[in-house]
Write an enzyme that holds these catalytic residues in place. Structure first.
Site, PDB file in Angstrom:
ATOM      1  N   TRP A 100       0.828  -1.205   0.000  1.00  0.00           N
ATOM      2  CA  TRP A 100       0.000   0.000   0.000  1.00  0.00           C
ATOM      3  C   TRP A 100       0.865   1.259   0.000  1.00  0.00           C
ATOM      4  CZ3 TRP A 100      -3.936  -2.026  -1.807  1.00  0.00           C
ATOM      5  CH2 TRP A 100      -4.377  -3.287  -1.381  1.00  0.00           C
ATOM      6  N   ASP A 167      -1.427   6.436   6.729  1.00  0.00           N
ATOM      7  CA  ASP A 167      -2.464   5.482   6.355  1.00  0.00           C
ATOM      8  C   ASP A 167      -2.617   4.515   7.523  1.00  0.00           C
ATOM      9  OD1 ASP A 167      -4.014   3.420   5.359  1.00  0.00           O
ATOM     10  OD2 ASP A 167      -2.765   3.027   3.599  1.00  0.00           O
ATOM     11  N   LYS A 191     -11.683  -2.568   8.114  1.00  0.00           N
ATOM     12  CA  LYS A 191     -10.818  -3.366   8.985  1.00  0.00           C
ATOM     13  C   LYS A 191     -11.332  -3.340  10.427  1.00  0.00           C
ATOM     14  CE  LYS A 191      -7.771  -3.605   5.531  1.00  0.00           C
ATOM     15  NZ  LYS A 191      -7.473  -4.818   4.769  1.00  0.00           N
TER      16      LYS A 191
END
Length: 354
Positions: A100, A167, A191
C-alpha cells in the site's frame, strides 16, 4: 458451528453491531423506513454523520484541536491520490513498508517529486526500516502504520518538521498513540470500523490550501469540510455501521481497552508460533503487527493436514496473501480471545499428529 473470522478485510465486526445494523435496515428508529432509504439530507441521517465525525475525533483525542473528520468514498486507494493532490506542492517524503505504501508513492509521483526515505522491499517487507533521514524541505511525510499483507506494524514514528500523513487503514482505533503528532490520518472502514464503502479522513485544517494547483471539487478536502462531509451523497449505510462500531468501542473502554484486548490476542498467538516447531513467523519480531500475524509452516507437506484442522474448527479467512504465502491471522478489535485460543489449539493438534 461458530465461525472464527480471521479475514483481513472486509472483516469481523462486533455481533452487537451486526444486530443493530440489521434492525436499522428493516426499520430505522421506528420511522417505518430503512436507514438505506431515508434521505441523506434528512435530519435523521445528518445526525448520524455528525455523531460519527464527532465520535471519531473524541476517541482519537483530537476534539477541539483544529482537526475535522470526514467520511469519504473511494477507499484508502483514493486517499493515495487525494493526499498528494491537496498537499504536494514540490516534494514529499515516503516510507515504503509494503504494497500500500508502494501504491501511495506511485500516485504521489503524478504531482511532484517523491523521495523514498527508506524501504524494506529487499526482504519482501518483513520489517520496518529504522534510522532513516527525512529531508527538511518537504511538503509532508507519509507512512503506513500497519501492513496488512506482510504483518508488520510501526511501533515508533519519526519526529518530522513537516506535516505527517499516515495510512492507518488496518490499525485505526486499535492502540493508543499521540494522534496529535499526525496532521492527516486516513483509514478504510473495512478493517476495524465498519463495512467497505467509506473511508475516515481526519485532517488538521491549517495544513490545507497551500498548493498552487486547482483541485477538482470531489478531490478537495476543503470542499468536503465546507459541506460537512456531505458534498455528494455519502455511503449512508457504511457510515451508519461505522457509527455503531465507534459507539461499541467507546462503550467497551475506548482505544485503551482495545489495545489491551488486542495485546492479549497477539501475545497468545505469537507465543505459539515461536514455541511450535511446525511454524515460523514471517515478520521480524520487533516489528510484528498486533493486527495481522503472518506465519508459515516449516514443513509444507503438512499444509493439507493443517488446512483441514483449522477449517474443521470453524476458522475462516486464514490463508496468507499471495505475496507472502502461508497464513495470516487478522485479529481486529472485534475478534474474541476465544477465537485465538481455537486457532492455537489447531496448531497444537498438528504438532501432536506429527
Amino acid at each position: 458451528m461458530k465461525k472464527h473470522n480471521y479475514s483481513a478485510g472486509p472483516c469481523i465486526l462486533p455481533q452487537k453491531v451486526f444486530k443493530e445494523a440489521a434492525q436499522g435496515i428493516l426499520d430505522y428508529q421506528d420511522s417505518g423506513l430503512s436507514i438505506m432509504e431515508i434521505s441523506h439530507r434528512s435530519t435523521a441521517f445528518v445526525e448520524v454523520m455528525e455523531e460519527a465525525r464527532s465520535l471519531s475525533l473524541e476517541l482519537l483525542g483530537l476534539k477541539d484541536k483544529g482537526y475535522t473528520a470526514l467520511f469519504l468514498q473511494g477507499g484508502a486507494s483514493m486517499q493515495f491520490l487525494m493526499t498528494a493532490y491537496n498537499l504536494l506542492n514540490k516534494k514529499a517524503a515516503y516510507l515504503n513498508t509494503g504494497t500500500w505504501s508502494s501504491k501511495a508513492i506511485k500516485e504521489a509521483r503524478l504531482f511532484g517529486e517523491v523521495i523514498e526515505v527508506a524501504s524494506s522491499k529487499e526482504k519482501n517487507f518483513n520489517y520496518i526500516p529504522k534510522d532513516y533521514q527525512i529531508p527538511g524541505d518537504i511538503d509532508y511525510f507519509h507512512c503506513t502504520s500497519n501492513n496488512t499483507i506482510f504483518g508488520t506494524q510501526m511501533k515508533d514514528f519519526p519526529e518530522v518538521d513537516a506535516p505527517v500523513v499516515c495510512d492507518m487503514s488496518s490499525d485505526i482505533f486499535s492502540r493508543e498513540l499521540d494522534f496529535s503528532k499526525f496532521d492527516l490520518i486516513y483509514a478504510g472502514a473495512q478493517k476495524n470500523m465498519g463495512p467497505a464503502g467509506t473511508t475516515l479522513v481526519v485532517v488538521k485544517k491549517d495544513i490545507l490550501g497551500k498548493v498552487e494547483r486547482e483541485i477538482p471539487s470531489m478531490l478537495n478536502y476543503k470542499v468536503h469540510i465546507e459541506k460537512d462531509s456531505m458534498f455528494n451523497t455519502p455511503a449512508v449505510y457504511a457510515v451508519y455501521v461505522s457509527l455503531l462500531t465507534l459507539r461499541w468501542i467507546k462503550k467497551n473502554g475506548g482505544i485503551k481497552a482495545m489495545e489491551k484486548r488486542n495485546a492479549e490476542k497477539a501475545d497468545l498467538l505469537y507465543k505459539e508460533i515461536d514455541r511450535n516447531p511446525l511454524f515460523k513467523g514471517f515478520a521480524e519480531v520487533e516489528d510484528r503487527s498486533a493486527m495481522n500475524a503472518t506465519f508459515n509452516l516449516t514443513d509444507e507437506s503438512k499444509k493439507e493436514a493443517f488446512d483441514k484442522l483449522w477449517k474443521d474448527a470453524g476458522i475462516n479467512g486464514l490463508n496468507g496473501h499471495r505475496s507472502v504465502g502461508g497464513y495470516r491471522a487478522s485479529m481486529y478489535n472485534a475478534l474474541d480471545l476465544e477465537s485465538v485460543k481455537v486457532l492455537v489449539k489447531t496448531m497444537q493438534q498438528l504438532e501432536q499428529q506429527s
